[in-house]
Each structure stands twice: as structure tokens, then as C-alpha cells.
Write a protein that holds these residues in place. Sequence first.
Motif, mmCIF file in Angstrom:
data_model
loop_
_atom_site.group_PDB
_atom_site.id
_atom_site.type_symbol
_atom_site.label_atom_id
_atom_site.label_comp_id
_atom_site.label_asym_id
_atom_site.label_seq_id
_atom_site.Cartn_x
_atom_site.Cartn_y
_atom_site.Cartn_z
ATOM 1 N N ASP A 5 -21.287 -10.241 5.651
ATOM 2 C CA ASP A 5 -22.254 -9.520 5.029
ATOM 3 C C ASP A 5 -23.359 -10.520 4.482
ATOM 4 O O ASP A 5 -23.972 -10.067 3.231
ATOM 5 C CB ASP A 5 -21.603 -9.025 3.776
ATOM 6 N N ASP A 6 -23.534 -11.794 5.060
ATOM 7 C CA ASP A 6 -24.658 -12.713 4.605
ATOM 8 C C ASP A 6 -24.702 -13.313 3.209
ATOM 9 O O ASP A 6 -25.591 -14.106 2.977
ATOM 10 C CB ASP A 6 -26.136 -11.805 4.593
ATOM 11 N N SER A 7 -23.585 -13.222 2.562
ATOM 12 C CA SER A 7 -23.575 -13.830 1.113
ATOM 13 C C SER A 7 -22.047 -13.937 0.890
ATOM 14 O O SER A 7 -21.184 -13.248 1.477
ATOM 15 C CB SER A 7 -24.101 -13.273 0.027
ATOM 16 N N VAL A 8 -21.660 -14.845 -0.179
ATOM 17 C CA VAL A 8 -20.272 -15.106 -0.405
ATOM 18 C C VAL A 8 -19.907 -14.436 -1.581
ATOM 19 O O VAL A 8 -20.765 -14.714 -2.728
ATOM 20 C CB VAL A 8 -19.883 -16.523 -0.322
ATOM 21 N N ASP A 9 -19.156 -13.484 -1.653
ATOM 22 C CA ASP A 9 -18.636 -12.834 -2.800
ATOM 23 C C ASP A 9 -17.245 -12.178 -2.349
ATOM 24 O O ASP A 9 -17.044 -11.120 -2.126
ATOM 25 C CB ASP A 9 -19.637 -11.494 -3.012
ATOM 26 N N PRO A 10 -15.986 -13.169 -2.824
ATOM 27 C CA PRO A 10 -14.694 -12.619 -2.637
ATOM 28 C C PRO A 10 -14.355 -11.276 -3.287
ATOM 29 O O PRO A 10 -13.670 -10.802 -2.698
ATOM 30 C CB PRO A 10 -13.953 -13.720 -3.303
ATOM 31 N N ILE A 11 -15.037 -10.919 -4.317
ATOM 32 C CA ILE A 11 -14.496 -9.721 -4.847
ATOM 33 C C ILE A 11 -15.126 -8.583 -4.001
ATOM 34 O O ILE A 11 -14.247 -7.520 -3.764
ATOM 35 C CB ILE A 11 -15.178 -9.446 -6.477
ATOM 36 N N ARG A 12 -16.397 -8.629 -3.643
ATOM 37 C CA ARG A 12 -16.861 -7.672 -2.547
ATOM 38 C C ARG A 12 -15.790 -7.401 -1.471
ATOM 39 O O ARG A 12 -15.567 -6.222 -0.962
ATOM 40 C CB ARG A 12 -18.272 -7.842 -2.234
ATOM 41 N N ASP A 13 -15.651 -8.639 -0.905
ATOM 42 C CA ASP A 13 -14.488 -8.862 0.393
ATOM 43 C C ASP A 13 -13.318 -8.162 -0.010
ATOM 44 O O ASP A 13 -12.742 -7.549 0.779
ATOM 45 C CB ASP A 13 -14.382 -10.189 0.406
ATOM 46 N N LEU A 14 -12.801 -8.518 -1.009
ATOM 47 C CA LEU A 14 -11.301 -7.817 -1.528
ATOM 48 C C LEU A 14 -11.490 -6.492 -1.532
ATOM 49 O O LEU A 14 -10.654 -5.781 -0.903
ATOM 50 C CB LEU A 14 -10.953 -8.393 -2.972
ATOM 51 N N GLU A 15 -12.798 -5.770 -2.124
ATOM 52 C CA GLU A 15 -12.538 -4.486 -2.201
ATOM 53 C C GLU A 15 -12.864 -3.940 -0.815
ATOM 54 O O GLU A 15 -12.421 -2.914 -0.524
ATOM 55 C CB GLU A 15 -13.840 -4.213 -2.910
ATOM 56 N N THR A 16 -13.547 -4.390 0.136
ATOM 57 C CA THR A 16 -13.886 -4.091 1.618
ATOM 58 C C THR A 16 -12.535 -3.868 2.278
ATOM 59 O O THR A 16 -12.269 -2.820 2.655
ATOM 60 C CB THR A 16 -14.955 -4.896 2.201
ATOM 61 N N ILE A 17 -11.657 -5.104 2.126
ATOM 62 C CA ILE A 17 -10.515 -5.008 2.790
ATOM 63 C C ILE A 17 -9.434 -3.934 2.188
ATOM 64 O O ILE A 17 -8.857 -3.040 2.919
ATOM 65 C CB ILE A 17 -9.731 -6.352 2.840
ATOM 66 N N GLN A 18 -9.486 -3.971 0.993
ATOM 67 C CA GLN A 18 -8.284 -3.035 0.191
ATOM 68 C C GLN A 18 -8.760 -1.549 0.542
ATOM 69 O O GLN A 18 -7.922 -0.765 0.894
ATOM 70 C CB GLN A 18 -8.478 -3.248 -1.066
ATOM 71 N N SER A 19 -10.126 -1.244 0.536
ATOM 72 C CA SER A 19 -10.536 0.097 0.612
ATOM 73 C C SER A 19 -10.185 0.668 2.069
ATOM 74 O O SER A 19 -9.977 1.452 2.184
ATOM 75 C CB SER A 19 -12.016 0.226 0.112
ATOM 76 N N GLU A 20 -10.380 -0.397 2.947
ATOM 77 C CA GLU A 20 -10.280 0.085 4.406
ATOM 78 C C GLU A 20 -8.568 0.267 4.563
ATOM 79 O O GLU A 20 -8.183 1.189 5.395
ATOM 80 C CB GLU A 20 -10.740 -1.258 5.482
ATOM 81 N N LEU A 21 -7.703 -0.486 4.127
ATOM 82 C CA LEU A 21 -6.431 -0.440 4.198
ATOM 83 C C LEU A 21 -6.030 0.872 3.671
ATOM 84 O O LEU A 21 -5.338 1.683 4.097
ATOM 85 C CB LEU A 21 -5.712 -1.570 3.670
ATOM 86 N N CYS A 22 -6.448 1.134 2.128
ATOM 87 C CA CYS A 22 -6.302 2.449 1.646
ATOM 88 C C CYS A 22 -6.656 3.639 2.316
ATOM 89 O O CYS A 22 -6.184 4.830 2.505
ATOM 90 C CB CYS A 22 -6.828 2.489 0.129
ATOM 91 N N LEU A 23 -8.067 3.570 3.037
ATOM 92 C CA LEU A 23 -8.740 4.843 3.567
ATOM 93 C C LEU A 23 -7.706 5.026 4.841
ATOM 94 O O LEU A 23 -7.507 6.506 5.070
ATOM 95 C CB LEU A 23 -9.798 4.429 4.070
ATOM 96 N N LYS A 24 -7.115 4.131 5.631
ATOM 97 C CA LYS A 24 -6.216 4.291 6.723
ATOM 98 C C LYS A 24 -4.933 4.907 6.114
ATOM 99 O O LYS A 24 -4.376 6.005 6.561
ATOM 100 C CB LYS A 24 -5.812 2.980 7.319
ATOM 101 N N ASP A 25 -4.516 4.593 5.026
ATOM 102 C CA ASP A 25 -3.186 5.184 4.289
ATOM 103 C C ASP A 25 -3.610 6.618 4.119
ATOM 104 O O ASP A 25 -2.612 7.367 3.919
ATOM 105 C CB ASP A 25 -2.632 4.410 3.084
ATOM 106 N N LYS A 26 -4.679 6.889 3.472
ATOM 107 C CA LYS A 26 -5.137 8.137 3.061
ATOM 108 C C LYS A 26 -4.876 9.263 4.251
ATOM 109 O O LYS A 26 -4.460 10.171 4.047
ATOM 110 C CB LYS A 26 -6.568 8.079 2.387
ATOM 111 N N GLU A 27 -5.623 8.631 5.462
ATOM 112 C CA GLU A 27 -5.503 9.530 6.671
ATOM 113 C C GLU A 27 -4.036 9.776 6.871
ATOM 114 O O GLU A 27 -3.685 10.779 7.468
ATOM 115 C CB GLU A 27 -6.179 8.547 7.547
ATOM 116 N N THR A 28 -3.315 8.848 6.761
ATOM 117 C CA THR A 28 -1.693 8.825 7.434
ATOM 118 C C THR A 28 -0.910 9.944 6.316
ATOM 119 O O THR A 28 -0.549 10.681 6.655
ATOM 120 C CB THR A 28 -0.967 7.481 7.034
ATOM 121 N N LEU A 29 -1.593 9.797 4.944
ATOM 122 C CA LEU A 29 -0.891 10.766 3.998
ATOM 123 C C LEU A 29 -1.224 12.180 4.210
ATOM 124 O O LEU A 29 -0.572 13.049 3.961
ATOM 125 C CB LEU A 29 -1.391 10.198 2.664
ATOM 126 N N ALA A 30 -2.578 12.315 4.708
ATOM 127 C CA ALA A 30 -2.947 13.790 5.135
ATOM 128 C C ALA A 30 -1.984 14.515 6.042
ATOM 129 O O ALA A 30 -2.163 15.734 6.200
ATOM 130 C CB ALA A 30 -4.412 13.486 5.429
#
Length: 457
Positions: free
Chosen positions: A173-198
Motif C-alpha cells: 500500500d506504498d506506506s508503512v502503517d501496521p494498524i491499517r495492515d492489521l485492520e486489512t487482514i482482520q477485516s478480510e478474515l472476518c468478511l470470509k467468516d461472515k460469508e460462512t455464517l450466512a
Amino acid sequence: GDRREGGHQRDEPQASKHIVQQRVAAKSFAMPPKKGKKDAVVDDKYMRAARFGRVKNDLKMGFVGLPNVGKSTLTNLMSGAFHAEAANYPFCTIDPNMVKAIVPDQKFKYLASTWKPPSVVPAVLTIVDIAGLIKGASEGAGLGNAFLSHIAAVDGIFHLVRAFDSDDIIHVDDSVDPIRDLETIQSELCLKDKETLAKVVEKEKDRIRKEKQISRSSDPPLGETFQSAYDKCCKLIESNTPVQTYEDFSQGEVEIIRDFGLITTKPQIYVVNMSKKNFLRKGNKWLAKISEWVNSHGGGQIIPMSCEWEQEYMDLREDKEAQKAFVEQCEEEVKAMGLTGPGFAVKSVVPRLIRAGRTALCLQSFYTAGPKEVRAWTIMKGTMAPQAAGVIHTDFERGFIKAEVANFDDFKALHKGDASMAKVKEAGKYRQEGKNYVMQEGDIVVFMHNTTASKKK
């Protein structure tokens, strides 16, 4: 009965269903503490997530993170060999790269140096280097769906984030920001789980229809436990919080959630990759923010480290003197910054990472020791003696008579240098245990079993 002290694992045994469940609170950031009596308590704190997992002895940890955060480098470092093709290109690790990391174990080393057998087999932790995940992965961006299925195949997650600047290593993403990175990964994993829960509600209704033999068009009510488990999971996923961090699931809810197949039920360890300089001074502008973020997303273990430092240290592994000189030079740099005390000791974090992964998966070792072989065997916490015997060979489980057990600490205190249990027996510390014995970390065992011919299938 036949006395056996070794053997080879041939069939996958079924480990004990009993898994230790402990409550865990978010741990505030701390660099590796000195080993002490409190370690067992700390270890137990991080085992809670394993209640949702498979009950097997060959569980795997997987590295998850954005591209170019150091996953392949760290996987290589942990295996001690350069298996993964560490290239600076976002999708260079497409097939998950699997390595076996030798578990650092002082007890095992002690037994091996006491018996000095021709064969020495340590315990290993299987680690999978999963290619970098990017925003939109849950909808298939990058190599999205393949990554998520690779994550589904591991039992625990090392969530690696980048907290170092480098002109040579591109950030996706062209810049170092671990908080944004944590958000990105966590939200992708949660989105996948949301799909599973559906999909799980319809699946459950289908199951009820079949069980009660009612028509496809009917809308059967869901069980109370199922409904509460489902509602709690939905609430956690909506707030981007891993399901495994929630403490108040009932045993019945855990059983149901286990069948949902959610990614965020897997144990997660957050690993922060810093620059060499920040690692030495044990500080980085992002650490407090990362700790705050983790605590507000259910809590978890945070392990700061530096691939840059570990790589330099590892490169010198063939020359122990040079390695020692490198550490001393680093210690001088630390002193020059005015930083002193045990908290600023310079040592590799890799052993701690391997141990933390094993602890998160609820794995432990028992040993067989003799003149021909000293070997560490991996079992889950709570495994009973016959199932532990089955890890060596399934016949041992089937024909289990008893286990002869010495605790490692008793052996070390009593054997007086002898490669034998004689003095342990004299002191009355050599026990005979039956089929209900729960194996303890560090047991040295001889299994007694009868060797009748295998039953016909």
C-alpha cells in the motif's frame, strides 16, 4: 508384554478429546521475559482458542500477513533452512510453503547428551508460509480465495505485521502503517467468516428437516444453543473481533461453533517485524498503538522481533565465534544508547516464536530414551497414556497394558550422570501408570503392551 522404547509413527492416532481450556486476557506488550515459574501460567493463558480446533498431533501454524512483511524470511529462519523462495514480489509464494521447525527443548537436549544414542529425533512444529493477503481477498482479489482456503487448512495463525521502513522492500500500500495492515487482514478474515455464517443457518435447518423428516418447504425453529452461538459469532464478526477471543461461550456453543468452520476461531499470535535498530533498543513508535489495537480486538499475544537482525544472526550459524562476536557487538550498541538491564538482553526470538506456536495449539512432548534412540513425541495436552502410546505405533494403543513413567525433573535430580533409570527407581520415583493416566509435559516413558497380531479389518 513387550517393552518398547521407540518405533515409527505409521498411522494417524486419534488423540484425546480432552483439551485444556483456559481463560485468557489480553497481554500488554513486553519483550521476552526471563523463563520462570510464571511461564506455565502465561502458556495456559494462550491455549483458549484451541478448544475450537481439530484434535490431532500434527497441527500446523500458518503465517498470515500482507505481501512483503517478512513471512517467507521468518518461515525460513524458523525452519533453519532456506526452503521458501524469498523474492521481493507480492505473489512469489503461491503454493503454501510448508516447513518443519525443530522445537527448542532443553530437556530433550539433556536426555540426548546423557544417552548419546546414534538416533536423536526432536519434536517439530509444522509451519506454513501462506502467500500475502490483500484488501478484497474475501472477494477473490489478488489470489484471495486460494489464500483463504490455505488459511482454513492451518490450525493456528502467526499474524505478521511490518513496523519497519525500507526503500528496498516495497509495501503493497506504498506506506508503512501496521494498524491499517492489521485492520486489512482482520477485516478480510472476518468478511470470509461472515460469508460462512450466512450459510450455516440454512445448513442447520436442512439438518433439522432431515432429522425430523419434515418437508423442504417448512421453516423449523433453531435450537436455543445454536441460536445463541450463531448470534454471538455474528456480533463478534461484525465488530472485526476474532471469535476465539471471546471468553463466555458455553461448552455446548463451542461444540456447535467448531462445526461452523470459521477462520477466526483459530489461535492467533501477533508478530511485529521491526528494524534491527528498533529491536535492539526494544522500542518502536508503533508498538503501543499495536498493543492498543490488539486489546480493542479481543486481546492476544504480541511478539516483537526483527527479521533483519535474525537473518544476520542466522547467516553466522556455521561460525559460532563470529555469531558470539555479532551478539557482543549488538550489546555494545545497546549500551552506547544508554540502555541496560535484563530487558535489553540481545538474543534470538525465533525459539520463543516456535514455543508460542506450539503452546497456542495445545501441544506438548513426552520422551522415549534408550541406548539406540532418544526421541520427543508430540501429543495434545490432556492426552491419555494409551493414545500417547498410539502416537509411537497404533499396536501400542490397541495392546496397551501400562506405562512406566519418570518425570524429567526427577530423572535429572537423581540419575547422577548414568544413562539409566536405576537410581530413579531406587528413589521410588519411577511410576507405573494405567490407561487413565493423563500425560504430563516432560514425561519419560516406556510403554508396556502385548503384541498380538493385528485384528482383521
